[in-house]
Design a protein around this motif. Structure first.
Motif, PDB file in Angstrom:
ATOM      1  N   TYR A  20       0.850  -1.199   0.000  1.00 21.55           N
ATOM      2  CA  TYR A  20       0.000   0.000   0.000  1.00 21.55           C
ATOM      3  C   TYR A  20       0.887   1.251   0.000  1.00 21.55           C
ATOM      4  N   SER A  21       0.686   2.104  -0.998  1.00 18.24           N
ATOM      5  CA  SER A  21       1.376   3.394  -0.966  1.00 18.24           C
ATOM      6  C   SER A  21       0.657   4.293   0.039  1.00 18.24           C
ATOM      7  N   TYR A  22       1.291   5.427   0.359  1.00 18.54           N
ATOM      8  CA  TYR A  22       0.676   6.366   1.317  1.00 18.54           C
ATOM      9  C   TYR A  22      -0.713   6.799   0.829  1.00 18.54           C
ATOM     10  N   ALA A  23      -0.788   7.178  -0.436  1.00 22.69           N
ATOM     11  CA  ALA A  23      -2.080   7.634  -0.982  1.00 22.69           C
ATOM     12  C   ALA A  23      -3.119   6.514  -0.904  1.00 22.69           C
ATOM     13  N   GLN A  24      -2.685   5.313  -1.254  1.00 20.52           N
ATOM     14  CA  GLN A  24      -3.620   4.184  -1.217  1.00 20.52           C
ATOM     15  C   GLN A  24      -4.114   3.936   0.211  1.00 20.52           C
ATOM     16  N   LEU A  25      -3.217   4.041   1.161  1.00 17.51           N
ATOM     17  CA  LEU A  25      -3.607   3.760   2.544  1.00 17.51           C
ATOM     18  C   LEU A  25      -4.572   4.830   3.077  1.00 17.51           C
ATOM     19  N   ILE A  26      -4.304   6.083   2.722  1.00 14.37           N
ATOM     20  CA  ILE A  26      -5.225   7.150   3.162  1.00 14.37           C
ATOM     21  C   ILE A  26      -6.595   6.950   2.521  1.00 14.37           C
ATOM     22  N   TRP A  27      -6.607   6.643   1.227  1.00 16.02           N
ATOM     23  CA  TRP A  27      -7.888   6.374   0.559  1.00 16.02           C
ATOM     24  C   TRP A  27      -8.554   5.128   1.138  1.00 16.02           C
ATOM     25  N   TYR A  28      -7.747   4.140   1.502  1.00 15.12           N
ATOM     26  CA  TYR A  28      -8.295   2.915   2.128  1.00 15.12           C
ATOM     27  C   TYR A  28      -9.022   3.282   3.423  1.00 15.12           C
ATOM     28  N   LEU A  29      -8.326   4.084   4.234  1.00 10.85           N
ATOM     29  CA  LEU A  29      -8.887   4.502   5.521  1.00 10.85           C
ATOM     30  C   LEU A  29     -10.178   5.306   5.320  1.00 10.85           C
ATOM     31  N   ILE A  30     -10.111   6.244   4.365  1.00 17.53           N
ATOM     32  CA  ILE A  30     -11.302   7.068   4.093  1.00 17.53           C
ATOM     33  C   ILE A  30     -12.463   6.177   3.643  1.00 17.53           C
ATOM     34  N   PHE A  31     -12.127   5.152   2.870  1.00 19.33           N
ATOM     35  CA  PHE A  31     -13.190   4.280   2.351  1.00 19.33           C
ATOM     36  C   PHE A  31     -13.772   3.381   3.451  1.00 19.33           C
ATOM     37  N   THR A  32     -12.902   2.837   4.315  1.00 14.35           N
ATOM     38  CA  THR A  32     -13.439   1.969   5.387  1.00 14.35           C
ATOM     39  C   THR A  32     -14.336   2.791   6.322  1.00 14.35           C
ATOM     40  N   GLU A  33     -13.880   4.006   6.621  1.00 11.79           N
ATOM     41  CA  GLU A  33     -14.688   4.858   7.503  1.00 11.79           C
ATOM     42  C   GLU A  33     -15.987   5.278   6.808  1.00 11.79           C
ATOM     43  N   TYR A  34     -15.898   5.458   5.499  1.00 11.46           N
ATOM     44  CA  TYR A  34     -17.100   5.795   4.713  1.00 11.46           C
ATOM     45  C   TYR A  34     -18.118   4.668   4.832  1.00 11.46           C
ATOM     46  N   ILE A  35     -17.639   3.423   4.676  1.00 10.48           N
ATOM     47  CA  ILE A  35     -18.559   2.277   4.810  1.00 10.48           C
ATOM     48  C   ILE A  35     -19.095   2.225   6.243  1.00 10.48           C
ATOM     49  N   GLY A  36     -18.197   2.496   7.198  1.00 12.68           N
ATOM     50  CA  GLY A  36     -18.612   2.499   8.591  1.00 12.68           C
ATOM     51  C   GLY A  36     -19.739   3.489   8.839  1.00 12.68           C
ATOM     52  N   PHE A  37     -19.629   4.651   8.241  1.00 12.77           N
ATOM     53  CA  PHE A  37     -20.668   5.669   8.417  1.00 12.77           C
ATOM     54  C   PHE A  37     -21.945   5.287   7.671  1.00 12.77           C
TER      55      PHE A  37
END
Lengths: 263, 329
Positions: free
Chosen positions: A55-72
């Motif tokens: 995972y690149s930095y950008a990918q990991l940040i987008w990953y985090l944003i996406f998991t939290e998005y699903i969480g919300f």
């Protein structure tokens, strides 16, 4: 047709109800933004350059944003709603109607889910662009299979939470079950990609349903390929089907043992 | 076909018991103790279609549990039951199309939306098409006087307005049988009376069977002809409301107002309960000792009677008397 229509109307009215809670939606936006900011700072401190576990930095940040998005998106509070319905006795109205309680609750949650999906989706995209820039390799054509993955994730999460909620029909306190489920989904995909787990734990995580709530759709999002889609979607579909069947079976059993006291 | 038929209906559930103290709490963790509670025990009851039945008893008597079994919400642990010819436990959704429920202490309306949205939702749940829904909502709006607040979010309605909406919502699918579990709880006298009139009218015009529980004697006296009294999960008495009053409390209350202060002579079987300056009095007459006509005659002989009314005693007193009598037996 009338039988299907009733669930569509329930979803429509619940959407109208969700829109009525403007302050609640706004506060979720604020909380989501703060949460993302804190984790972006954390990952920025960890990452110097290159990639970690693919995972690149950008990918990991987008990953985090996406998991939290699903969480919300998933945050319909079905577990606490069911608990409260049993404790207050309000469930008497819901069970005593010519609609299946399980599907009623799902349709009733759809309004809020759809609102979150659209409204929070826009916010997630903006936050991702601000904190990580455009996601490398992402193309708009990925959206339909991605939405399918998100929909399956929402179903898995909703019905597993409902399964825990059903335990309130027969248990006095089921908070521990919810706590365990929350922690498992958090550790197996929400907070970290499964690839970050020890190598012996990864196959275990991939064989459990919890990873298919956050990890599978987020992994697809940051690193989409048809091969990955073909690998993940059937497993998500399987767990979605299992969760629905389990809920229906457990509902049938637990409704017979339901106790309602007072008024 | 009877509206409701039950035979030896029972409901037993397990309840956890904990002794006092910290040590007992730890013991309960390892070895929890349970007791068996008979919420309903062996109730056999028949209710005719179109009947308005009062189902009364003290708190914890088993009224709500019994109603919930009749609705198919709770499963009985003993006995048989049939509601409108259906088995509530096996055919709950089919039965739900034909019955209506109002649980006075709970709401079936969406708090943040206007009542009309809840009506739309309920119409869909009961598979009523749009045109028919509009017609029924219009009819209920007129009947219940909902026009002024039909489009106001439910959370902003007064309790009386909300209960009117609740009862209207339960009638939207035109049920043959209506379960009313304390529908007038917390309402003021005027709204209570309005709700009673609406229920009575529904029964008169549509032949709706009404199964009512209430702690308000006036609900029972004004709506029902038959009353079933339960306590500790079993039937204590099944009789007409009139018989209930005459057999169990053969007393009448006479409120009398005089033009000038009067001294009421002492009479066997009559107690003067209150008096305000001699111009007003409330007499409690034991009709088994002294006929009511005799007391009326004596009162009129004292001269200058401006107003006189005869009332039955409150239902609470009647229920208390029934329990006292049963305890003696």
């Amino acid at each position: 047709m009338k039988k299907l229509r009733k669930y569509a109307v329930i979803a429509r009215v619940s959407l109208k109800n969700a829109v009525a809670y403007k302050a609640s939606l706004f506060s979720r936006f604020v909380f989501y933004t703060v949460f993302i900011y804190v984790f972006v700072m954390l990952w920025r401190a960890i990452y110097k350059e290159g990639s970690v576990n693919g995972y690149s930095y950008a990918q990991l940040i987008w990953y985090l944003i996406f998991t939290e998005y699903i969480g919300f998106c998933c945050g319909t509070g079905i577990f606490s709603t069911m608990n409260e319905d049993v404790k207050s006795g309000a469930i008497a109205y819901l069970i005593g109607r010519p609609a299946h309680y399980v599907f009623y609750q799902f349709a009733n949650s759809l309004g809020l889910l759809l609102l979150n999906l659209c409204a929070c989706g826009l916010l997630a995209a903006v936050l991702g662009l601000v904190f990580a820039g455009p996601l490398p390799g992402f193309h708009i054509s990925v959206l339909p299979p991605l939405l399918l993955s998100v929909a399956l994730a929402v179903v898995i999460n909703f019905f597993f939470l409902m399964l825990i909620g059903l335990s309130s029909f027969v248990m006095e306190d089921n908070g521990a079950l919810f706590f365990i489920y929350q922690k498992l989904t958090f550790m197996l995909g929400m907070f970290l990609p499964v690839e970050f787990l020890p190598s012996w734990l990864q196959p275990v995580a991939k064989s459990l349903p919890f990873s298919y709530v956050y990890w599978a759709p987020s992994r697809l999002f940051v690193d989409y390929s048809p091969a990955l889609f073909r690998a993940l979607i059937p497993r998500q579909a399987l767990w979605a089907a299992v969760s629905v069947v389990l809920v229906l079976l457990c509902y049938r059993g637990s409704v017979r043992r339901l106790q309602l006291n007072g008024g | 076909m009877k509206a409701i038929e039950t035979k030896d209906l029972g409901k037993t559930y397990r309840a956890r018991v904990k002794a006092e103290g910290l040590a007992a709490s730890f013991r309960a963790l390892v070895r929890p103790q349970w007791i068996s509670v008979d919420a309903v025990r062996g109730i056999s009851l028949n209710v005719e279609q179109g009947e308005m039945l009062a189902f009364i008893g003290p708190n914890g008597a088993g009224k709500s549990t019994f109603i919930k079994m009749l609705c198919g919400i709770l499963y009985p642990t003993a006995g048989e039951l049939s509601v409108l010819g259906l088995s509530p436990a096996r055919e709950r959704r089919k039965l739900a199309m034909r019955i209506g429920t109002v649980f006075g202490q709970k709401s079936q309306l969406w708090l943040h939306l206007p009542a009309v949205d809840s009506f739309t939702l309920l119409a869909a749940i009961y598979e009523i098409d749009n045109a028919e829904c509009r017609r029924r909502v219009a009819e209920l709006t007129e009947l219940f006087g909902l026009g002024e607040f039909l489009h106001t979010p439910v959370r902003k309605l007064s309790l009386g307005q909300r209960i009117r909406c609740e009862v209207a919502a339960s009638l939207l699918h035109e049920p043959e049988l209506l379960f009313l579990d304390e529908p007038t709880i917390g309402l003021d006298v005027v709204v209570k009376q309005a709700i009673r009139e609406l229920i009575a009218r529904r029964n008169r015009e549509h032949g709706t069977t009404v199964f009512l529980t209430s702690h308000d004697p006036a609900d029972i006296e004004q709506l029902c002809r038959r009353a079933v009294v339960i306590d500790h999960g079993g039937i204590v008495l099944d009789a007409s409301v009139e018989r209930l009053k005459s057999d169990y409390l053969g007393k009448k209350l006479i409120d009398v107002r005089f033009g000038t202060p009067q001294r009421i002579p002492a009479l066997p079987g009559v107690t003067v309960s209150s008096e305000s300056g001699g111009q007003k009095a409330t007499l409690t007459v034991d009709t088994a000792v002294r006929p009511i006509g005799d007391v009326m005659e004596r009162l009129s002989m004292t001269g200058n009677v401006l107003d006189i009314t005869i009332n039955n005693p409150p239902m609470e007193d009647i229920i208390a008397a029934i329990f006292q009598k049963e305890a003696v037996r």
